[in-house]
Structure formats: C-alpha cells, structure tokens
Design an enzyme around this catalytic site. Sequence first.
Site, PDB file in Angstrom:
ATOM      1  N   LEU A  40     -60.281 -12.699  39.488  1.00 16.23           N
ATOM      2  CA  LEU A  40     -58.950 -12.101  39.474  1.00 16.23           C
ATOM      3  C   LEU A  40     -58.119 -12.714  38.353  1.00 16.23           C
ATOM      4  O   LEU A  40     -58.383 -13.814  37.901  1.00 16.23           O
ATOM      5  CB  LEU A  40     -58.253 -12.334  40.816  1.00 16.23           C
ATOM      6  N   CYS A  44     -54.255 -11.949  31.001  1.00 11.38           N
ATOM      7  CA  CYS A  44     -53.253 -13.014  30.928  1.00 11.38           C
ATOM      8  C   CYS A  44     -53.816 -14.359  31.363  1.00 11.38           C
ATOM      9  O   CYS A  44     -53.678 -15.359  30.653  1.00 11.38           O
ATOM     10  CB  CYS A  44     -52.051 -12.648  31.786  1.00 11.38           C
ATOM     11  N   GLY A 187     -51.174  -9.921  11.332  1.00  7.80           N
ATOM     12  CA  GLY A 187     -50.216  -9.535  12.361  1.00  7.80           C
ATOM     13  C   GLY A 187     -49.367 -10.722  12.765  1.00  7.80           C
ATOM     14  O   GLY A 187     -49.894 -11.767  13.159  1.00  7.80           O
ATOM     15  N   GLY A 278     -51.724  -5.900  17.682  1.00  7.49           N
ATOM     16  CA  GLY A 278     -51.237  -5.176  18.848  1.00  7.49           C
ATOM     17  C   GLY A 278     -52.322  -4.907  19.875  1.00  7.49           C
ATOM     18  O   GLY A 278     -53.498  -5.243  19.676  1.00  7.49           O
ATOM     19  N   HIS A 452     -24.885 -33.030  30.477  1.00  7.61           N
ATOM     20  CA  HIS A 452     -25.074 -33.760  29.219  1.00  7.61           C
ATOM     21  C   HIS A 452     -25.923 -35.014  29.479  1.00  7.61           C
ATOM     22  O   HIS A 452     -25.709 -35.705  30.466  1.00  7.61           O
ATOM     23  CB  HIS A 452     -23.712 -34.187  28.666  1.00  7.61           C
TER      24      HIS A 452
END
Length: 473
Positions: A40, A44, A187, A278, A452
């Site tokens: 799975l 990505c 690219g 792409g 900060h």
Amino acid sequence: MAETIYDVAIIGSGPAGYTAAIRAGQLGLKVALIESASVLGGTCLHVGCIPTKALLFNAELWDHLKHATDYGIDGVEGRTLNWDNVQKRKAAIVNKHTKGLEFLMKKNKVTVISGYGKLTGSAKDGVHTVALSNVPAGASEVKAKNVILASGSEAKTMFGLKPDDRILTNIEILAVQQPPKSLIVIGAGAVGVEFSSIFRSLGTEVTLVEFLPRIAPFEDEEISKELTRVFKKRGIDVNTGAKVEKIEKTETGVKVTWAGSNGKTVEKEAEKVLVAVGRAPRTEDVGIEKTKIERDRGFVKVNEMQETAEPGVYAIGDIVAGLPQLAHVGAMSGIVAVSKIAGRAFRPVRHDRIPACTYCDPQIGSVGLTEAQAKEKGYTVKVGKFPFAGNSKATIVGNHDGFVKIVADAKYGEVLGVHILGPQATELVAEAVAVMELEGTIDELMFTIHAHPTLTEAMLDAYAAVEGMAINA
C-alpha cells in the site's frame, strides 16, 4: 453465501486512496481498497514524496557537516558518504510507514483486495461492478454502491525513451548505486529542483534545463529569481528558455542537446539524465471508456463533490482535471468524496487554499495568488517582504537565504497569497494557509504575537512590511 456489496470500493492506495479508505471506515462505511501493487502507499510512499524527502534530509545534514567547525564540531574533516546506509535508512522509513498503513487498514476495518481494478460500466440496480485481474486468489470482481477512482499518475518521458540506468525518472534515480559524478536534470518543477538540490549537496556536477523562462515556474516570480541566484551560487548550471531537442546515449553517459534562450544550440554530456517534465494521469486502462466519465487531456472531470459524470463514480488525486498533483490535495479530495457518500457535511477543495511545498535548499512554501495573478484578477495589491537575513533564528540555524513575501488586498487588508523561500518554508506555510482559511487581515496579523526567537517571526515582520513597518528590517 451472500455476495458482499461494499458501500464504496476505492481503486488505488496512494495518499488519495488510503486517506479516503480510512475516513470511510471512520464514518462507518463498508470499504474495499483495491491495489495492484504488493504494498500500500502508491507512488508517494514508495518512489515519490517520502523517499525523496529522506534523501533531502541526508543532503541537509551533509551540508551542515561541511561547516562543522563553524558550529564548534571538530574532527569531521575526513567524513565520507556511506551511500549504502543512506539507502538503507530511506528504505527503513518507507517500510515503517508501509506497515503503518497496513495497521490503519485493520484498525478502520478496511478490506484490502489485491488485484488490478477496472470499471465495467454503469451501476445495475444501484450496484457497480469492478472487474479484477492479476488476482492472487479469491473473487474476480468487487461489487459496491459507489466507486472512487484513485489510480494516480506516472512520470512522463521524452522522445519515446524508456527509463534505464542512465536515463532516469523519479523511480530510477532513487535507486542509483552511487551519486553520479554529473547529472543533467530536464525540468525545473518540484521534482527537478529537489533532485538538483540533493545531488549538488552530495558533490554531483548538476545542470538544470527548463523550457519555460524560469525555474520553479509556477511560483511567484521573485521566488524563482532568488532560487535561481542561490542555485547558481551553489554551483548548479541553470538554463532556462531551453528547448531540449535530443537525448542520446554515449559510450560513457548521456548527451543532451538543447536550443538555448539565445537560439544557440548547446550540447552537454553527463553520467546520467533525469527526466522531470511532469506526470501523466493513469486513466487509460481503468475502464473509463465503458462509462459516462468525461476527460480533459486524460484527466477526469469532476464537480466540487469529486463526482464524475457517471453516477456513483468519483475521482480523486492526481487523475483529477484542474487539481494540482500533490499528495495532500489527493488526500483532501478523498475526504470530500467519502463525506459526500456517507451523507456527512464537508467543504469542497478550495483551489486558492492549497499549499505548494518544494523541499530543495532553500525550501519553497506558497499558498494563494502570486503578485502577478492578484493584479490580473483586478486587485489593487500591497506587498510586504521580509528577508531571513533579519531573523535571529535563521542566524542560529545558519540559513539566511530567502524571504517571506505577503500579497495583500490594499482595500481590506485581506491576505491573497504568501510566498516563502528559506529555512523550513514548507513548515511555515501552514500558518499562511490557516490565516487565509480564517480570512485574517494585515491589521489583525500585525498584532498576532509570534514567539521569539523563531523562524515564524519572519511571518510577523512580513505582515508588518505590507504597511512598511517591519521591526527587524
């Protein structure tokens, strides 16, 4: 034994598909997740976002070690790069999250089905049939009241060339045996600039070739200009307005020929070439032709509920027309689709609220309209810019390159776009997305306390810079 009819069958288990499956399970739907690969997670997790960002983190550490003595760390001058261990760590990260997905499927009662799923046409008596092929065992079809297409995308190539050990896509470059001595990247979108950044950090001679007039071409123009300056300072050979005419193998590597922006022909040879021009949607072999689904250049048309023209069939992720091919966009489109199926409240994907993150060095994080886009839409804009050179935390972490740029509507002070180039920009942009989602104005944000010392203070100074009142610049 009665045949199982699922509430929803999802084809594809990338971020769009697995997110949809998990949310559907949470909403009490009976879910089938169909995946043709042995694991799975999709592109990505296995050959995209996750392994690439793992390598980028390695590259960042390597860059820090180059300046170790500045940080008071001696004795690392003889450092060597153990590429095998780099690859092992990358694989371990992927494996950890692959197992995590398997656990989440069980936790949310999602039935995972191995096989290649294809639509077979319209529903009959309110039930769709998904045909399965390459099934290791079990049924040859899945029946469901609704189907979600999440078949993802694949890297485009050029001139009909097939990827191999010298002509690479995002898949092959992740598995190189050693960092190449030289690399031409074709690219300069996210993939191109990220791999240029990784391998330049590791000592590779990198040439970046982009057809459009600037690198990171979809970002605000000032982001592209500054990234180009930094890349050149890092020793990357940046070529824009360059049309690649030929890619050919030589005895020792690959030669690329392109027409430069001045019209002159340029030839350059490198050990390897990465083609990063792409990604194409995987919609050619999923049974779309048997349905009423409409496509635009291969991408599936949907409405704001992710519904296609075929009743009961939805599309999410990289295959959707008009959506950027980003994992987080795919995930949210999946949540929208299953929320609609479950009859729950939802909000459509807002195209002007999508963060774009590029993990090169320096990082890019952006959301909303660029300055040029805002002007094209008729806004009278006010712009605030704050350089990280004025941020104390940036000094602490040793990263001064870049800036935060705020594009605001001059009339009401609404934030129209935020564009960040610099340290942890991909994290800082989350504040910008929340600000825009909640319709924050410059007047409000100038009085929003930021801790900060932090990098987020650069956001506060940038908001104030819209009114010409940044404190630290």
